[in-house]
Design a protein around this motif. Structure first.
Motif, PDB file in Angstrom:
ATOM      1  N   TYR A   1     -19.150 -13.813 -44.438  1.00 15.68           N
ATOM      2  CA  TYR A   1     -19.008 -15.263 -44.361  1.00 15.68           C
ATOM      3  C   TYR A   1     -19.862 -15.976 -45.407  1.00 15.68           C
ATOM      4  O   TYR A   1     -19.567 -17.099 -45.780  1.00 15.68           O
ATOM      5  N   SER A   2     -20.926 -15.321 -45.856  1.00 14.76           N
ATOM      6  CA  SER A   2     -21.841 -15.973 -46.797  1.00 14.76           C
ATOM      7  C   SER A   2     -21.607 -15.567 -48.251  1.00 14.76           C
ATOM      8  O   SER A   2     -22.389 -15.916 -49.122  1.00 14.76           O
ATOM      9  N   ILE A   3     -20.528 -14.858 -48.511  1.00 15.24           N
ATOM     10  CA  ILE A   3     -20.212 -14.419 -49.871  1.00 15.24           C
ATOM     11  C   ILE A   3     -18.991 -15.196 -50.348  1.00 15.24           C
ATOM     12  O   ILE A   3     -17.901 -15.088 -49.782  1.00 15.24           O
ATOM     13  N   ASP A   4     -19.173 -15.969 -51.409  1.00 15.24           N
ATOM     14  CA  ASP A   4     -18.106 -16.863 -51.884  1.00 15.24           C
ATOM     15  C   ASP A   4     -16.844 -16.142 -52.322  1.00 15.24           C
ATOM     16  O   ASP A   4     -15.755 -16.689 -52.206  1.00 15.24           O
ATOM     17  N   ASP A   5     -16.957 -14.921 -52.843  1.00 14.92           N
ATOM     18  CA  ASP A   5     -15.792 -14.204 -53.365  1.00 14.92           C
ATOM     19  C   ASP A   5     -15.091 -13.351 -52.317  1.00 14.92           C
ATOM     20  O   ASP A   5     -14.267 -12.503 -52.652  1.00 14.92           O
ATOM     21  N   ILE A   6     -15.444 -13.565 -51.060  1.00 13.32           N
ATOM     22  CA  ILE A   6     -14.815 -12.861 -49.942  1.00 13.32           C
ATOM     23  C   ILE A   6     -14.514 -13.902 -48.876  1.00 13.32           C
ATOM     24  O   ILE A   6     -15.382 -14.662 -48.470  1.00 13.32           O
ATOM     25  N   ARG A   7     -13.266 -13.930 -48.408  1.00 11.34           N
ATOM     26  CA  ARG A   7     -12.898 -14.887 -47.381  1.00 11.34           C
ATOM     27  C   ARG A   7     -12.224 -14.159 -46.221  1.00 11.34           C
ATOM     28  O   ARG A   7     -11.198 -13.509 -46.397  1.00 11.34           O
ATOM     29  N   TRP A   8     -12.833 -14.268 -45.040  1.00 12.15           N
ATOM     30  CA  TRP A   8     -12.204 -13.725 -43.834  1.00 12.15           C
ATOM     31  C   TRP A   8     -10.975 -14.574 -43.542  1.00 12.15           C
ATOM     32  O   TRP A   8     -11.007 -15.801 -43.627  1.00 12.15           O
ATOM     33  N   ILE A   9      -9.845 -13.898 -43.201  1.00  9.28           N
ATOM     34  CA  ILE A   9      -8.641 -14.657 -42.870  1.00  9.28           C
ATOM     35  C   ILE A   9      -8.145 -14.398 -41.449  1.00  9.28           C
ATOM     36  O   ILE A   9      -7.706 -15.322 -40.788  1.00  9.28           O
ATOM     37  N   TYR A  10      -8.210 -13.139 -40.984  1.00 11.21           N
ATOM     38  CA  TYR A  10      -7.861 -12.918 -39.584  1.00 11.21           C
ATOM     39  C   TYR A  10      -8.247 -11.521 -39.115  1.00 11.21           C
ATOM     40  O   TYR A  10      -8.459 -10.616 -39.900  1.00 11.21           O
ATOM     41  N   ASN A  11      -8.330 -11.396 -37.791  1.00  9.79           N
ATOM     42  CA  ASN A  11      -8.511 -10.120 -37.099  1.00  9.79           C
ATOM     43  C   ASN A  11      -7.348  -9.965 -36.134  1.00  9.79           C
ATOM     44  O   ASN A  11      -6.810 -10.952 -35.642  1.00  9.79           O
ATOM     45  N   ARG A  12      -7.021  -8.735 -35.848  1.00  5.78           N
ATOM     46  CA  ARG A  12      -6.033  -8.453 -34.814  1.00  5.78           C
ATOM     47  C   ARG A  12      -6.532  -7.288 -33.983  1.00  5.78           C
ATOM     48  O   ARG A  12      -7.216  -6.400 -34.498  1.00  5.78           O
ATOM     49  N   THR A  13      -6.174  -7.300 -32.697  1.00  2.92           N
ATOM     50  CA  THR A  13      -6.515  -6.215 -31.790  1.00  2.92           C
ATOM     51  C   THR A  13      -5.341  -6.002 -30.858  1.00  2.92           C
ATOM     52  O   THR A  13      -4.901  -6.940 -30.194  1.00  2.92           O
ATOM     53  N   GLY A  14      -4.842  -4.780 -30.813  1.00  2.00           N
ATOM     54  CA  GLY A  14      -3.784  -4.457 -29.869  1.00  2.00           C
ATOM     55  C   GLY A  14      -2.821  -3.435 -30.428  1.00  2.00           C
ATOM     56  O   GLY A  14      -2.773  -3.181 -31.634  1.00  2.00           O
ATOM     57  N   ASN A  15      -2.097  -2.804 -29.503  1.00  2.00           N
ATOM     58  CA  ASN A  15      -1.106  -1.784 -29.838  1.00  2.00           C
ATOM     59  C   ASN A  15      -1.717  -0.669 -30.686  1.00  2.00           C
ATOM     60  O   ASN A  15      -1.118  -0.191 -31.640  1.00  2.00           O
ATOM     61  N   GLY A  16      -2.954  -0.295 -30.332  1.00  2.00           N
ATOM     62  CA  GLY A  16      -3.603   0.840 -30.984  1.00  2.00           C
ATOM     63  C   GLY A  16      -4.228   0.557 -32.333  1.00  2.00           C
ATOM     64  O   GLY A  16      -4.562   1.495 -33.064  1.00  2.00           O
ATOM     65  N   LEU A  17      -4.414  -0.721 -32.682  1.00  2.00           N
ATOM     66  CA  LEU A  17      -4.939  -1.045 -34.000  1.00  2.00           C
ATOM     67  C   LEU A  17      -5.833  -2.278 -33.963  1.00  2.00           C
ATOM     68  O   LEU A  17      -5.448  -3.327 -33.450  1.00  2.00           O
ATOM     69  N   LYS A  18      -7.031  -2.123 -34.516  1.00  2.00           N
ATOM     70  CA  LYS A  18      -7.942  -3.245 -34.759  1.00  2.00           C
ATOM     71  C   LYS A  18      -7.989  -3.415 -36.269  1.00  2.00           C
ATOM     72  O   LYS A  18      -8.160  -2.438 -37.005  1.00  2.00           O
ATOM     73  N   GLU A  19      -7.803  -4.650 -36.745  1.00  2.00           N
ATOM     74  CA  GLU A  19      -7.874  -4.922 -38.173  1.00  2.00           C
ATOM     75  C   GLU A  19      -8.759  -6.129 -38.437  1.00  2.00           C
ATOM     76  O   GLU A  19      -8.725  -7.113 -37.698  1.00  2.00           O
ATOM     77  N   PHE A  20      -9.505  -6.024 -39.532  1.00  2.00           N
ATOM     78  CA  PHE A  20     -10.291  -7.120 -40.069  1.00  2.00           C
ATOM     79  C   PHE A  20      -9.694  -7.396 -41.450  1.00  2.00           C
ATOM     80  O   PHE A  20      -9.666  -6.506 -42.298  1.00  2.00           O
ATOM     81  N   ASN A  21      -9.200  -8.606 -41.683  1.00  2.00           N
ATOM     82  CA  ASN A  21      -8.472  -8.930 -42.910  1.00  2.00           C
ATOM     83  C   ASN A  21      -9.224  -9.967 -43.727  1.00  2.00           C
ATOM     84  O   ASN A  21      -9.650 -11.004 -43.200  1.00  2.00           O
ATOM     85  N   TYR A  22      -9.330  -9.684 -45.017  1.00  2.00           N
ATOM     86  CA  TYR A  22     -10.046 -10.548 -45.950  1.00  2.00           C
ATOM     87  C   TYR A  22      -9.213 -10.728 -47.211  1.00  2.00           C
ATOM     88  O   TYR A  22      -8.444  -9.851 -47.583  1.00  2.00           O
TER      89      TYR A  22
END
Length: 157
Positions: free
Chosen positions: A89-110
């Motif tokens: 969150y504190s790095i300008d060249d990286i932007r979190w956009i979404y997470n998902r959890t379910g159906n056997g998969l957790k994802e962190f998307n940037y």
């Protein structure tokens, strides 16, 4: 069918994300619920141009138990990982956009500008952590197509 749970502010420590709003929503995939948390704002063209790499950190788990959601012990480890990733969150060249959890998969998307920098920052953030069963995938996505589709799908909900 997509459904929204509630609007909420995403807690961040970065000035460029301080005013960003987040949404928590749910949809079904293969008959199992999937929970998503995402930024409810499509960025301007300059931001999209500067962050052309969709970066997904994936954690697969058994979808056949617990209605496709992670077991309590696995979820605790996922939360620990998620807290470590808050450094982005504190790095300008990286932007979190979404997470998902379910159906056997957790994802962190940037969306990011530089793959090498991302890996360097990820390794620094996870120093001292146990080894997580994650995969990291980079896709060139200067139009942010997947994210824009997600936002629009929930706008119609």
């Amino acid at each position: 069918m997509f459904s929204l749970f509630k609007k909420r502010r995403t807690q961040t420590s970065s000035s460029n994300l301080d005013d960003q709003k987040g949404i928590i929503g749910k949809f079904h995939e293969s008959g199992k619920p999937v929970i998503v948390k995402f930024v409810n704002e499509i960025p301007n063209d300059e931001t999209m141009k500067n962050l052309p790499w969709l970066t997904i950190i994936s954690w697969k788990y058994d979808a056949d138990i617990n209605n496709g959601m992670p077991l309590k012990e696995v979820n605790k480890k996922m939360i620990k990982l998620e807290h470590a990733l808050e450094v982005f969150y504190s790095i300008d060249d990286i932007r979190w956009i979404y997470n998902r959890t379910g159906n056997g998969l957790k994802e962190f998307n940037y969306q990011i500008s530089d793959r090498d920098q991302f890996i360097k920052e990820l390794n620094k953030a996870l120093r001292g952590h146990e080894r997580y069963p994650i995969e990291i995938t980079f896709y060139e996505d200067s139009d942010w197509k997947g994210f824009i589709k997600l936002v629009k799908d929930f706008e119609q909900a």
